[in-house]
Design an enzyme around this catalytic site. Structure first.
Site, PDB file in Angstrom:
ATOM      1  N   CYS A   3       0.840  -1.196   0.000  1.00  0.00           N
ATOM      2  CA  CYS A   3       0.000   0.000   0.000  1.00  0.00           C
ATOM      3  C   CYS A   3       0.873   1.243   0.000  1.00  0.00           C
ATOM      4  CB  CYS A   3      -0.909   0.002   1.226  1.00  0.00           C
ATOM      5  SG  CYS A   3      -1.900   1.518   1.384  1.00  0.00           S
TER       6      CYS A   3
ATOM      7  N   GLN B  29     -19.072  -9.927   9.981  1.00  0.00           N
ATOM      8  CA  GLN B  29     -17.629 -10.040   9.841  1.00  0.00           C
ATOM      9  C   GLN B  29     -17.168  -9.453   8.506  1.00  0.00           C
ATOM     10  OE1 GLN B  29     -15.193 -11.120  11.866  1.00  0.00           O
ATOM     11  NE2 GLN B  29     -16.564 -11.607  13.574  1.00  0.00           N
TER      12      GLN B  29
ATOM     13  N   TYR C  42     -24.810 -11.791  22.793  1.00  0.00           N
ATOM     14  CA  TYR C  42     -24.305 -10.815  21.810  1.00  0.00           C
ATOM     15  C   TYR C  42     -24.483 -11.425  20.419  1.00  0.00           C
ATOM     16  CZ  TYR C  42     -21.895  -9.443  26.143  1.00  0.00           C
ATOM     17  OH  TYR C  42     -21.579  -9.114  27.446  1.00  0.00           O
TER      18      TYR C  42
ATOM     19  N   CYS D 218      -1.713   6.436   6.146  1.00  0.00           N
ATOM     20  CA  CYS D 218      -2.948   5.843   6.654  1.00  0.00           C
ATOM     21  C   CYS D 218      -2.669   5.033   7.916  1.00  0.00           C
ATOM     22  CB  CYS D 218      -3.568   4.955   5.581  1.00  0.00           C
ATOM     23  SG  CYS D 218      -5.053   4.080   6.120  1.00  0.00           S
TER      24      CYS D 218
ATOM     25  N   ASP E 214     -20.011 -13.826  22.290  1.00  0.00           N
ATOM     26  CA  ASP E 214     -19.340 -13.086  21.214  1.00  0.00           C
ATOM     27  C   ASP E 214     -19.403 -11.597  21.540  1.00  0.00           C
ATOM     28  OD1 ASP E 214     -18.152 -12.264  18.891  1.00  0.00           O
ATOM     29  OD2 ASP E 214     -19.828 -12.800  17.579  1.00  0.00           O
TER      30      ASP E 214
ATOM     31  N   CYS F 162      -8.077   1.579  -1.557  1.00  0.00           N
ATOM     32  CA  CYS F 162      -7.571   0.869  -0.379  1.00  0.00           C
ATOM     33  C   CYS F 162      -7.224  -0.559  -0.784  1.00  0.00           C
ATOM     34  CB  CYS F 162      -8.621   0.868   0.725  1.00  0.00           C
ATOM     35  SG  CYS F 162      -8.158  -0.106   2.183  1.00  0.00           S
TER      36      CYS F 162
ATOM     37  N   CYS G 169     -12.554 -10.761  19.762  1.00  0.00           N
ATOM     38  CA  CYS G 169     -11.813  -9.938  18.811  1.00  0.00           C
ATOM     39  C   CYS G 169     -10.683  -9.169  19.485  1.00  0.00           C
ATOM     40  CB  CYS G 169     -12.748  -8.976  18.075  1.00  0.00           C
ATOM     41  SG  CYS G 169     -13.698  -7.871  19.141  1.00  0.00           S
TER      42      CYS G 169
ATOM     43  N   GLU H 209     -29.509 -10.047  22.125  1.00  0.00           N
ATOM     44  CA  GLU H 209     -28.817  -8.953  21.438  1.00  0.00           C
ATOM     45  C   GLU H 209     -29.484  -7.634  21.815  1.00  0.00           C
ATOM     46  OE1 GLU H 209     -26.761  -6.376  19.601  1.00  0.00           O
ATOM     47  OE2 GLU H 209     -26.080  -8.466  19.375  1.00  0.00           O
TER      48      GLU H 209
ATOM     49  N   CYS I 299      -3.794   0.109   8.700  1.00  0.00           N
ATOM     50  CA  CYS I 299      -3.022  -1.134   8.732  1.00  0.00           C
ATOM     51  C   CYS I 299      -1.760  -0.936   9.571  1.00  0.00           C
ATOM     52  CB  CYS I 299      -2.627  -1.565   7.326  1.00  0.00           C
ATOM     53  SG  CYS I 299      -4.020  -2.104   6.294  1.00  0.00           S
TER      54      CYS I 299
END
Length: 457
Positions: free
Chosen positions: A80, A289, A318, A88, A386, A171, A413, A342, A91
């Site tokens: 990139c 996702q 969740y 940026c 989750d 991107c 995550c 949820e 990343c």
């Protein structure tokens, strides 16, 4: 370091630094004059010239590697053009070979499980093999991208830890269909952010824009009620844009922190997704996702963790748009029961649509902690957790353990929040027996984990 030196900001200062380790959060660690320096754009084992970018005093500061004096063998040329100091911030690892990226992330998972999860290294080695690669390669995978918009209506991306807007042509990690929309080549007057969504099913792409707030009321004055919805005109889209593309526009509010619901200009409010041999409808501005292979990988890992049997009862906490509820509901069958919880009403609407063929799956609209306090079964066989990046937290973990499930699948995550919750589960008699990790966010420091927790017998 003297008190006077500690009070002097290092911002803009350059010095050479030996890089020691890769840390949670996407930066590496070195030490200079008794202080920890968190450095981006480098690798363990390198010697670099750094420039300090942030210094709030205390024991650490932040910096960028502006020149590499001794390169690590894992270093590659970033694919990139915007992945450089001052560029940026999306990343963290463009300069690292993909297999080495996964190795660095695996090290972070191990370190968090040891430090925060209180697991010995030998035990971690038994239950965790490393970060698994997902199909598709390290570029062109991201199916949802949010672009920031500056005061002139130009769309771009944020530099690291900055609200500035960096104009970009495209991107490299975005799905090619998102780059084909040309979002960054259009004008977006009066808009704060633009989110482009490309369905992993391959037949939908949408653009959503969020209007810039009209401004907070003057200091000392109560904000009052939000104004009536105001539709922001969308820019002209290219003639060659496919018919499957839609533009959604949000409503303005007085309060800058509020995000109003999106309204379709043309096309669909939801996108179609395919995962776990089922079709799903998901709101364009809802959660799904972003890696097209992640839903299948995570669903398979959850099923492996829980090994559900027909007739068993499940809590899906969740639950989002119902991915795990749908998959597990089909496996426990009509003699079983799934309760999906949820807090987001829109996600619950999606979930009810997505599992309507499974009459034994119930969707509850509630905060998870409140639902666990009353309103969901007191005893269950299996639980899926989750939670958001902040983790489930001790109160939710203890409420889950109180229901005595034989197994819990924890989808995480953030490895630090995951490890903290693992330690709480251990206090409640649950053992972490397996961890699988997936490289669902190539070129970034993020990693998705699925942990299996079983009750001690």
């Amino acid at each position: 370091m003297t008190e006077s030196a500690a009070a002097t900001s290092w911002v803009g200062t350059e010095f050479e630094l030996d890089i020691e380790t890769f840390a949670h959060g996407g930066h590496c660690v070195g030490r200079h004059s008794g202080r920890v320096v968190f450095v981006r754009h480098t690798l363990p084992g390198e010697r670099v010239l750094v420039r300090v970018t942030e210094d709030r005093g205390g024991s650490f500061c932040r910096a960028d590697a502006v020149s590499v004096l001794r390169a690590a063998p894992e270093r590659v040329e970033p694919p990139c053009p915007y992945a450089h100091p001052g560029g940026c911030g999306g990343c963290d690892l463009q300069h690292v070979a993909p297999d080495a990226q996964r190795s660095l992330k695996a090290g972070v998972v191990r370190e968090q499980l040891e430090r925060l999860g209180h697991l010995p290294p030998a035990r971690i080695a038994e239950i965790f093999d490393g970060v698994e690669e997902l199909p598709g390669g390290p570029l062109g995978w991201r199916t949802r991208v949010q672009f920031a918009v500056d005061a002139q209506g130009r769309a771009g991306l944020h530099p690291h830890r900055s609200r500035a807007v960096l104009p970009v042509e495209s991107c490299p990690i975005a799905d090619p269909r998102i780059n084909a929309l040309g979002v960054t080549h259009l004008g977006w007057p009066g808009v704060a952010a633009v989110e482009a969504v490309a369905s992993a099913a391959g037949d939908d792409a949408l653009v959503l824009d969020q209007p810039a707030p009209r401004g907070a009321p003057p200091r000392g004055r109560r904000p009052g009620r939000p104004r009536r919805p105001h539709r922001v005109p969308a820019p002209d889209l290219p003639d060659e844009l496919p018919e499957s593309v839609a533009v959604l526009v949000a409503a303005s509010t007085v309060r800058p922190s509020e995000r109003a619901p999106a309204e379709p200009i043309r096309g669909h409010r939801r996108v179609r997704e395919v995962a776990a041999d089922r079709r799903w409808l998901v709101r364009a501005d809802g959660f799904w996702q972003v890696h097209p292979a992640a839903p299948d990988a995570l669903a398979d890992a959850v099923v492996e963790a829980l090994a559900p049997e027909p007739g068993e009862s499940v809590l899906d906490l969740y639950a989002g748009a119902g991915l795990f509820a749908g998959v597990l509901g089909a496996l426990v069958g009509p003699d079983g029961r799934v309760v999906a919880v949820e807090a987001d009403r829109g996600a619950c609407d999606d979930a009810r649509r997505n599992v309507r063929d499974l009459e034994w799956v119930e969707v509850v609209t509630a905060r998870v902690d409140r639902a666990l306090a009353g309103g969901v079964p007191d005893r269950v066989d299996l639980v899926v957790l989750d939670p958001p990046r902040s983790g489930a937290g001790s109160a939710v973990v203890r409420a889950v353990a109180a229901r005595s499930p034989r197994a819990v699948a924890y989808v995480a995550c953030d490895p630090a929040a995951f490890a903290r919750d693992v330690a709480t589960f251990a206090e409640e008699g649950y053992t972490l027996t397996q961890v699988r990790a997936f490289d669902a966010f190539p070129m970034t420091h993020h990693v998705e984990c699925v942990g299996t927790l079983t009750a001690a017998r």
